[in-house]
Design an enzyme around this catalytic site. Structure first.
Site, PDB file in Angstrom:
ATOM      1  CB  CYS A 238      41.303  95.405 140.000  1.00 56.23           C
ATOM      2  SG  CYS A 238      42.333  95.285 138.546  1.00 56.23           S
TER       3      CYS A 238
ATOM      4  CG  HIS B 125      41.495  99.187 141.686  1.00 57.57           C
ATOM      5  ND1 HIS B 125      42.732  98.661 141.956  1.00 57.57           N
ATOM      6  CD2 HIS B 125      41.310  99.054 140.345  1.00 57.57           C
ATOM      7  CE1 HIS B 125      43.280  98.232 140.827  1.00 57.57           C
ATOM      8  NE2 HIS B 125      42.431  98.459 139.834  1.00 57.57           N
TER       9      HIS B 125
ATOM     10  CG  ASN C  30      45.526  98.721 137.945  1.00 63.96           C
ATOM     11  OD1 ASN C  30      45.515  97.913 138.872  1.00 63.96           O
ATOM     12  ND2 ASN C  30      44.518  98.872 137.107  1.00 63.96           N
TER      13      ASN C  30
HETATM   14  O1  UT7 Z   1      42.152  97.808 136.979  1.00 61.25           O
HETATM   15  C1  UT7 Z   1      41.278  97.518 135.942  1.00 61.25           C
HETATM   16  C2  UT7 Z   1      40.456  98.697 135.653  1.00 61.25           C
HETATM   17  N1  UT7 Z   1      41.081  99.493 134.644  1.00 61.25           N
HETATM   18  C3  UT7 Z   1      40.804 100.770 134.541  1.00 61.25           C
HETATM   19  O2  UT7 Z   1      40.093 101.304 135.353  1.00 61.25           O
HETATM   20  C4  UT7 Z   1      41.311 101.549 133.362  1.00 61.25           C
HETATM   21  C5  UT7 Z   1      40.254 102.524 132.903  1.00 61.25           C
HETATM   22  N2  UT7 Z   1      40.628 103.268 131.743  1.00 61.25           N
HETATM   23  C6  UT7 Z   1      41.606 104.217 131.750  1.00 61.25           C
HETATM   24  O3  UT7 Z   1      42.259 104.404 132.755  1.00 61.25           O
HETATM   25  C7  UT7 Z   1      41.814 105.052 130.508  1.00 61.25           C
HETATM   26  O4  UT7 Z   1      40.765 104.813 129.611  1.00 61.25           O
HETATM   27  C8  UT7 Z   1      43.184 104.789 129.805  1.00 61.25           C
HETATM   28  C9  UT7 Z   1      44.310 105.334 130.660  1.00 61.25           C
HETATM   29  C10 UT7 Z   1      43.374 103.299 129.567  1.00 61.25           C
HETATM   30  C11 UT7 Z   1      43.210 105.503 128.467  1.00 61.25           C
HETATM   31  O5  UT7 Z   1      43.007 106.901 128.666  1.00 61.25           O
HETATM   32  P1  UT7 Z   1      41.935 107.678 127.782  1.00 61.25           P
HETATM   33  O6  UT7 Z   1      42.023 109.074 128.166  1.00 61.25           O
HETATM   34  O7  UT7 Z   1      40.616 106.985 127.961  1.00 61.25           O
HETATM   35  O8  UT7 Z   1      42.502 107.514 126.332  1.00 61.25           O
HETATM   36  P2  UT7 Z   1      41.775 106.910 125.062  1.00 61.25           P
HETATM   37  O9  UT7 Z   1      41.734 105.420 125.157  1.00 61.25           O
HETATM   38  O10 UT7 Z   1      40.510 107.637 124.804  1.00 61.25           O
HETATM   39  O11 UT7 Z   1      42.819 107.322 123.933  1.00 61.25           O
HETATM   40  C12 UT7 Z   1      43.008 108.700 123.577  1.00 61.25           C
HETATM   41  C13 UT7 Z   1      44.220 108.789 122.671  1.00 61.25           C
HETATM   42  C14 UT7 Z   1      44.212 107.747 121.529  1.00 61.25           C
HETATM   43  O12 UT7 Z   1      44.781 108.360 120.390  1.00 61.25           O
HETATM   44  P3  UT7 Z   1      43.861 108.894 119.215  1.00 61.25           P
HETATM   45  O13 UT7 Z   1      43.070 107.704 118.740  1.00 61.25           O
HETATM   46  O14 UT7 Z   1      43.002 109.948 119.811  1.00 61.25           O
HETATM   47  O15 UT7 Z   1      44.841 109.411 118.223  1.00 61.25           O
HETATM   48  C15 UT7 Z   1      45.137 106.683 122.022  1.00 61.25           C
HETATM   49  O16 UT7 Z   1      45.727 105.949 120.970  1.00 61.25           O
HETATM   50  O17 UT7 Z   1      45.397 108.504 123.439  1.00 61.25           O
HETATM   51  C16 UT7 Z   1      46.157 107.502 122.751  1.00 61.25           C
HETATM   52  N3  UT7 Z   1      46.927 106.747 123.729  1.00 61.25           N
HETATM   53  C17 UT7 Z   1      48.157 107.126 124.108  1.00 61.25           C
HETATM   54  N4  UT7 Z   1      48.936 108.160 123.727  1.00 61.25           N
HETATM   55  C18 UT7 Z   1      50.143 108.257 124.285  1.00 61.25           C
HETATM   56  C19 UT7 Z   1      46.555 105.635 124.399  1.00 61.25           C
HETATM   57  N5  UT7 Z   1      47.572 105.260 125.209  1.00 61.25           N
HETATM   58  C20 UT7 Z   1      48.572 106.162 125.032  1.00 61.25           C
HETATM   59  C21 UT7 Z   1      49.852 106.309 125.599  1.00 61.25           C
HETATM   60  N6  UT7 Z   1      50.597 107.369 125.190  1.00 61.25           N
HETATM   61  N7  UT7 Z   1      50.353 105.457 126.512  1.00 61.25           N
END
Ligand code: UT7
Length: 316
Positions: free
Chosen positions: A107, A241, A271
């Site tokens: 990216c 980004h 993204n």
């Molecule tokens: O370009 C490359 C660089 N990439 C990035 O910069 C991405 C950086 N990371 C992020 O943008 C975020 O970490 C994500 C968007 C990927 C995830 O968001 P988050 O707020 O960090 O969520 P999390 O991984 O802490 O997950 C929280 C909860 C989990 O459920 P439990 O374990 O608390 O029950 C996940 O399973 O959200 C759940 N979850 C979802 N729920 C509904 C993860 N994805 C989804 C989804 N819909 N699509």
């Protein structure tokens, strides 16, 4: 200096509701946790076609003919072919005769390509370089994994870089790491290797990448400002980004800057990896957002891990 920009997104798109039917997710979750509402995904066209269209638009906006180019650098994780490179495909399609190659900084590809272009122009070797950033993340997404499949879109963005003094600062960085963010290369069947469990899907430790992204963006922008003897207050626009609206929000608050300085198109495209920054730059140039002399901070981060920031006085 950047004398022209262009971009192209696939004609097909998928809104958040589409993903509600695919995995256990909701429009509310995706919107609140990422800021993404839509993403454009290749279905009919090819990535080479998008890259070529973006390249042609950049040349047109720079008032440059393909024959005048000294070099083409494509930033991509993977084009339509392993060989020829995306650079060579674009070269043929636009009718250029200069050398062309690809680089992969995920990216952060635009920053890496710009640093290489700037070095080659500053050395006196070349005068006009076309940068084309294009990625098709949809090829590498496991559409049953809700934590990644909602995030990414496909696209292409391009810029023409020429001699000039508008690029005031650029620094790129890498820290090798395959644990936080990776795409394992899927290998064709052969009698010699034992098939592993990964089949070429993107794997990401979202929270860790999030923390890395905020600290890379904020740290490198502060470093850039310090090196130039300015402060973030002196920056007119920040183009980061486009990975997650919350990363942009945290950068805003940690840099103490107002919302209106942070340009985004994340809601529409998601993204788009290497394409994200030049796509945003091109949209804003076409909207007439920038005026001559505006100071832009452009910052990219992603897999590798790779990141970088540049400060650019808009030459108009
Ligand atoms: O370009 C490359 C660089 N990439 C990035 O910069 C991405 C950086 N990371 C992020 O943008 C975020 O970490 C994500 C968007 C990927 C995830 O968001 P988050 O707020 O960090 O969520 P999390 O991984 O802490 O997950 C929280 C909860 C989990 O459920 P439990 O374990 O608390 O029950 C996940 O399973 O959200 C759940 N979850 C979802 N729920 C509904 C993860 N994805 C989804 C989804 N819909 N699509």
């Amino acid at each position: 200096m950047i004398t022209g920009t262009g971009s192209c997104a696939p004609s097909s798109s998928a809104g958040n509701v589409f993903f509600e039917r695919l995995v256990d997710t909701t429009d509310e979750w995706i919107t609140a946790r990422t800021g993404i509402k839509n993403r454009h995904i290749i279905s009919g066209e090819t990535l080479s076609e998008l890259a070529t269209a973006a390249a042609r638009r950049a040349l047109e906006s720079a008032g440059t003919e393909a024959a005048e180019l000294d070099l083409i650098i494509c930033a991509t994780m993977q084009g339509d072919y392993i060989i020829p490179s995306m650079g060579c495909v674009v070269q043929r399609e636009i009718g250029a005769t200069c050398p062309a190659f690809d680089l992969n900084a995920a990216c952060a590809g635009f920053l890496f390509a710009l640093d290489v272009a700037d070095g080659l122009i500053s050395s006196g070797k070349y005068n006009k370089i076309l940068i084309v950033c294009s990625d098709q993340l949809s090829k590498f997404i496991d559409y049953s994994d809700r934590s990644t499949c909602v995030l990414f879109g496909d696209g292409a963005g391009a810029a023409v870089v020429e001699r000039g003094d508008s690029l005031r600062y650029i620094r790129i960085c890498s820290k090798g790491d395959a644990d936080l963010l990776s795409i394992n290369s899927a290998r064709p069947k052969s009698p010699f290797f034992v098939e592993g469990k990964s089949q070429g899907y993107l794997a990401m430790s979202g929270q860790d990448v999030f923390k890395f992204a905020v600290s890379a963006v904020v740290g490198s922008i502060k470093e850039a400002c310090a090196a130039m003897g300015i402060t973030p207050d002196d920056i007119d626009y920040f183009l980061l980004h486009q990975a997650n609206g919350r990363i942009i929000d945290m950068a805003k608050s940690q840099l103490g800057q107002p919302c209106e300085k942070f340009l985004t198109n994340l809601a529409e495209y998601g993204n788009t990896s290497a394409a994200s920054i030049p796509l945003l730059l091109d949209e804003q140039r076409r909207k007439g957002t920038f005026k001559r002399g505006d100071m832009l901070a452009i910052s990219g981060f992603g897999g590798g891990l790779c990141w970088g920031t540049c400060l650019l006085k808009w030459a108009g």
